[in-house]
Design an enzyme around this catalytic site. Structure first.
Site, PDB file in Angstrom:
ATOM      1  N   HIS A 506       0.835  -1.203   0.000  1.00  0.00           N
ATOM      2  CA  HIS A 506       0.000   0.000   0.000  1.00  0.00           C
ATOM      3  C   HIS A 506       0.874   1.259   0.000  1.00  0.00           C
ATOM      4  O   HIS A 506       0.737   2.137  -0.854  1.00  0.00           O
ATOM      5  CB  HIS A 506      -0.915  -0.016   1.231  1.00  0.00           C
ATOM      6  CG  HIS A 506      -1.763   1.216   1.386  1.00  0.00           C
ATOM      7  ND1 HIS A 506      -3.095   1.258   1.054  1.00  0.00           N
ATOM      8  CD2 HIS A 506      -1.462   2.463   1.824  1.00  0.00           C
ATOM      9  CE1 HIS A 506      -3.577   2.464   1.284  1.00  0.00           C
ATOM     10  NE2 HIS A 506      -2.599   3.227   1.759  1.00  0.00           N
ATOM     11  N   GLU A 507       1.771   1.338   0.967  1.00  0.00           N
ATOM     12  CA  GLU A 507       2.611   2.537   1.080  1.00  0.00           C
ATOM     13  C   GLU A 507       3.513   2.677  -0.142  1.00  0.00           C
ATOM     14  O   GLU A 507       3.802   3.787  -0.583  1.00  0.00           O
ATOM     15  CB  GLU A 507       3.448   2.505   2.366  1.00  0.00           C
ATOM     16  CG  GLU A 507       2.626   2.492   3.655  1.00  0.00           C
ATOM     17  CD  GLU A 507       1.563   3.592   3.734  1.00  0.00           C
ATOM     18  OE1 GLU A 507       1.760   4.659   3.116  1.00  0.00           O
ATOM     19  OE2 GLU A 507       0.535   3.364   4.391  1.00  0.00           O
ATOM     20  N   HIS A 510       1.785   4.590  -2.788  1.00  0.00           N
ATOM     21  CA  HIS A 510       1.932   6.046  -2.620  1.00  0.00           C
ATOM     22  C   HIS A 510       3.305   6.497  -3.132  1.00  0.00           C
ATOM     23  O   HIS A 510       3.435   7.525  -3.785  1.00  0.00           O
ATOM     24  CB  HIS A 510       1.820   6.428  -1.144  1.00  0.00           C
ATOM     25  CG  HIS A 510       0.432   6.365  -0.567  1.00  0.00           C
ATOM     26  ND1 HIS A 510      -0.637   7.028  -1.128  1.00  0.00           N
ATOM     27  CD2 HIS A 510      -0.058   5.746   0.544  1.00  0.00           C
ATOM     28  CE1 HIS A 510      -1.723   6.807  -0.385  1.00  0.00           C
ATOM     29  NE2 HIS A 510      -1.400   6.033   0.632  1.00  0.00           N
ATOM     30  N   HIS A 513       3.401   6.641  -6.815  1.00  0.00           N
ATOM     31  CA  HIS A 513       2.623   7.804  -7.259  1.00  0.00           C
ATOM     32  C   HIS A 513       3.532   9.042  -7.260  1.00  0.00           C
ATOM     33  O   HIS A 513       3.554   9.822  -8.207  1.00  0.00           O
ATOM     34  CB  HIS A 513       1.436   7.988  -6.308  1.00  0.00           C
ATOM     35  CG  HIS A 513       0.382   8.946  -6.783  1.00  0.00           C
ATOM     36  ND1 HIS A 513      -0.668   9.325  -5.984  1.00  0.00           N
ATOM     37  CD2 HIS A 513       0.213   9.615  -7.955  1.00  0.00           C
ATOM     38  CE1 HIS A 513      -1.442  10.173  -6.656  1.00  0.00           C
ATOM     39  NE2 HIS A 513      -0.925  10.374  -7.847  1.00  0.00           N
TER      40      HIS A 513
HETATM   41 ZN   LIG Z   1      -2.712   5.299   2.121  1.00  0.00          ZN
END
Ligand SMILES: [Zn+2]
Length: 717
Positions: A506-507, A510, A513
């Site tokens: 998940h991290e 980011h 991104h």
């Molecule tokens: Zn998040």
């Protein structure tokens, strides 16, 4: 569900006056004596001076950088030339560079290197930083120039990105009160400064309770049911606290959840659960209930001042959801099926509990919140023949990190190489240089800080120390991932749980991104998108963890090196939707309360009692009594440690609609490694930052709007 941006959080609450005397502080006011004020030097366009930081540097550095920023603003505002995009908006993008650099390091200390000495600085500086922000948005000459550029944008020959940036500045200033009269502006600034103080106290209180309240296990009998890894971690924790020979279950999710899952001692499970859910709610000096009331009242007053019905209306206007009604509609659509599923889950658990009681000839119990994870695990073992302890030996942190780097290379052409010449703030932190594997171009730096330690706030998050931009020459990004995994003993590998592995991916979503960003202006760069969109790339990346490509090559046994057996992978897949009733309901309860609180407006008066409100509102929602909110109000950091996720906790579900729908786009095209879909994803989502409207970006990627059905399928609801 993890937050992604820095929340201003402290660790301990000991009140200490700032240590430096005046003369000492005077000597820390320039870059020769205070390294925080210097330009970043070294490789990769300069790197943060993490090896030269002392807490005493922060306050003088912030004060100097804030003053410099105000001077820059003043120069822009009083420029005798007519306002243009170049002399106003671009100059604003150039302003505040020193402050950004200081804040990048300050944020790292706030969240991962916190100490009583640092907390005193935070309490002093939080309202001052809030005041600075108001001084800028309330500068009338400046706003007139921004408004002029915005109004003339059609005739100024701007690029679409420049037009959007002008719109952003104008809208942000208006939303922050730039058009109010003097009296209203003064009150607004008072409110913002008071809120900054309350946010700091709120988070320092939660952390005090997390540090001071924990469960001590006295003897072997108290350990009944606990697996080896939980026992070892508890023994380590006890040793750190000077309680040798005993065991400590710490007051964090990564300690509490395993205890509640495995402990056979129902009495101790109840005690642990109460310690955990009562953080910030113990009626002592760290109690947050009155702070909640004041925050809600101030937010309601501020929304009215700004011309909005409620705080929720103000916040949602700038989000993808646009209105609280849109967000509520989604939450309520999922709520019904979720609590329905909980009833089924509870029935399964109750049947096991009843059978156990019968076999033991003991009295039957009714499932309570402290029984949920314990019996859910029994159902998982019975129905899916899946024991989480069976999976864990295959989940080595280092191997999975290699796996996620491999995903980045497959999807986005990124290559990761250790960058050992970059200073770090703690020996656990490692840095990689990211390059484009086809062109060899430098892309950015990736900092990785995976382990829990004292002074680091709980949870997991991504941060940008420097944003990508190119309007003034190419500046590459520096991003970080931060988690709270329990570090293996010296010389041993670190094994993580499936949930932890999901967090890891998940991290990293980011981080990708941020690393993929390819825009002109820093204010529109990388993850600077609406909150209910920013969780889309991160939640999407979670989907790659369970692909055979990752599991077969990177989920290998820490002793034998054997890949995880396919038969175990099949069982993991079959159990994928297991306990979704619980996970969805505990999340939704927090999201619904958050939204309802911020829709309540003026009705929150001095007699408001958060505990009663929580009880009554959850009762009206028909909340299953076997579950508690994922974050109860007295420790709901997302909502009360900053404005960040206030009236915004719904964002995870909102973004998950996009996530589930986007994952189906890959599957329809033949799988998660389809290059063509990955290219579209990078072109229209990961690389564009906030230079296009998120809804348009998504449409360009998918060819249509997202459909909610994919989410329901994904969660098996
Ligand atoms: Zn998040």
């Amino acid at each position: 569900m993890r937050y992604s941006t820095i929340l201003p959080v402290g660790a301990l609450v000991t009140a200490l006056a700032f240590a430096g005397c005046t003369t000492e502080m005077d000597s820390l006011r320039d870059s020769s004596s205070n390294p925080l004020l210097a330009e970043w030097t070294g490789p990769y366009g300069g790197v943060p001076p993490f090896d030269q930081v002392e807490v005493a540097y922060f306050q003088p550095a912030l004060e100097v950088a804030m003053a410099e920023n105000l001077e820059e603003i003043e120069r822009i505002a009083t420029n005798p030339e007519a306002p243009t995009f170049e002399n106003t908006i671009e100059e604003l993008e150039r302003a505040g560079r020193t402050l950004s650099r200081v804040l990048a390091v300050y944020g790292v200390w706030s969240t991962t290197m916190n100490s009583p000495e640092f907390q005193a600085v935070e309490r002093e500086m939080a309202p001052k930083l809030a005041a600075l922000s108001d001084q800028i948005t309330q500068n009338e000459e400046l706003f007139e120039r921004i408004a002029a550029v915005y109004e003339n944008r059609a005739d100024a020959n701007l690029t679409p990105e420049q037009e959007r940036l002008a719109w952003r500045y104008y809208t942000d200033f208006v939303r922050a009160g730039a058009q109010l009269d003097g009296e209203a502006k003064a009150r607004l600034s008072e409110i913002n400064q008071r809120l900054a103080e309350l946010f700091t106290t709120f988070s320092q209180n939660v952390l005090a309770d997390e540090v001071n309240h924990f469960l001590v296990l006295e003897d072997e009998e108290d350990l009944a049911g606990l697996p080896e890894s939980v026992r070892n971690a508890a023994a380590n924790a006890a040793q750190e606290k000077g309680l040798e020979g005993r065991w400590v279950i710490e007051n964090t999710r990564s300690s509490m959840d395993p205890f509640l899952t495995y402990s056979d001692r129902r009495d101790l499970r109840e005690r642990a659960w109460r310690i955990w859910v009562n953080r910030g709610d113990n009626g002592d000096e760290h109690d947050n209930n009155r702070i909640i009331t004041e925050i809600l009242q101030l937010r309601a007053e501020r929304a009215k001042l700004l011309g909005y019905e409620t705080h929720a209306h103000w916040r949602l206007e700038a989000a993808m959801a646009k209105t609280p009604e849109n967000a509520m509609e989604l939450l309520e659509a999922v709520w019904g099926p979720a609590i329905e599923r909980v009833r089924e889950e509870v029935a399964d658990m109750q049947a096991i509990a009843d059978a156990e009681a019968e076999a033991a000839g003991s009295e039957k119990i009714t499932i309570e919140p402290w029984d949920y994870l314990y019996y859910a695990e029994k159902v998982r073992r019975e129905r899916y023949e899946l024991d989480q302890n069976e999976v864990k030996p295959y989940l080595q942190l280092e191997k999975l990190r290699e796996g996620m780097f491999w995903v980045a290379s497959e999807l986005f052409d990124f290559e990761f190489r250790p960058a050992e010449d970059v200073p770090v703030y703690h020996p656990d932190v490692r840095v990689w240089e990211v390059t484009n594997k086809t062109t060899g171009d430098h892309v950015g730096l990736f900092f990785f800080d995976p382990f829990a330690r004292s002074g680091k706030r709980s949870g997991a998050w991504m941060n940008s120390y420097r944003r990508q931009e190119r309007f003034d020459g190419e500046i590459t990004t520096i991003v970080s991932n931060n988690e709270n995994f329990v570090k293996g003993a010296p010389g041993e590998v670190t094994l993580i749980s499936w949930d932890d592995a999901t967090t890891l991916f998940h991290e990293f979503g980011h981080a990708l991104h941020g690393l993929s960003s390819s825009v002109e202006y820093p204010s529109l760069s990388g993850t600077a998108v609406p909150r209910d969109y920013v969780e889309f790339p991160s939640q999407l990346l979670e989907h790659w963890l369970s692909t055979p490509e990752i599991l077969q090559r990177y989920a290998t046994h820490y002793e034998t090196g054997e890949p995880i057996p396919q038969e175990l992978v099949d069982r993991i897949e079959r159990a994928a939707n297991f306990n979704q009733g619980y996970a969805t309901t505990e999340y939704l309860a927090s999201a619904l309360i958050d939204m309802k609180l911020h829709l309540a407006g003026d009705s929150i008066d001095d007699s408001f009692d958060p505990k009663t409100y929580e009880e009554v509102t959850l009762g009206e929602l028909d909340m299953p009594s076997e579950i508690v909110m994922r974050h109860r109000m007295p420790h709901f950091l997302h909502v009360f440690a900053s404005d960040g996720y206030s009236a915004g906790y719904y964002s995870y579900l909102w973004a998950d609609v996009l996530t589930a729908d986007a994952a189906e786009a890959f599957r329809e095209a033949g799988g998660l490694y389809d290059r063509e879909v990955a290219n579209r994803l990078r072109e229209h989502v990961f690389s564009v930052g906030n230079t296009v409207d998120p809804a348009e970006g998504y449409r360009a990627f998918r060819g249509r709007d997202a459909q909610v059905e994919a989410l329901m399928r994904d969660r098996g609801l």
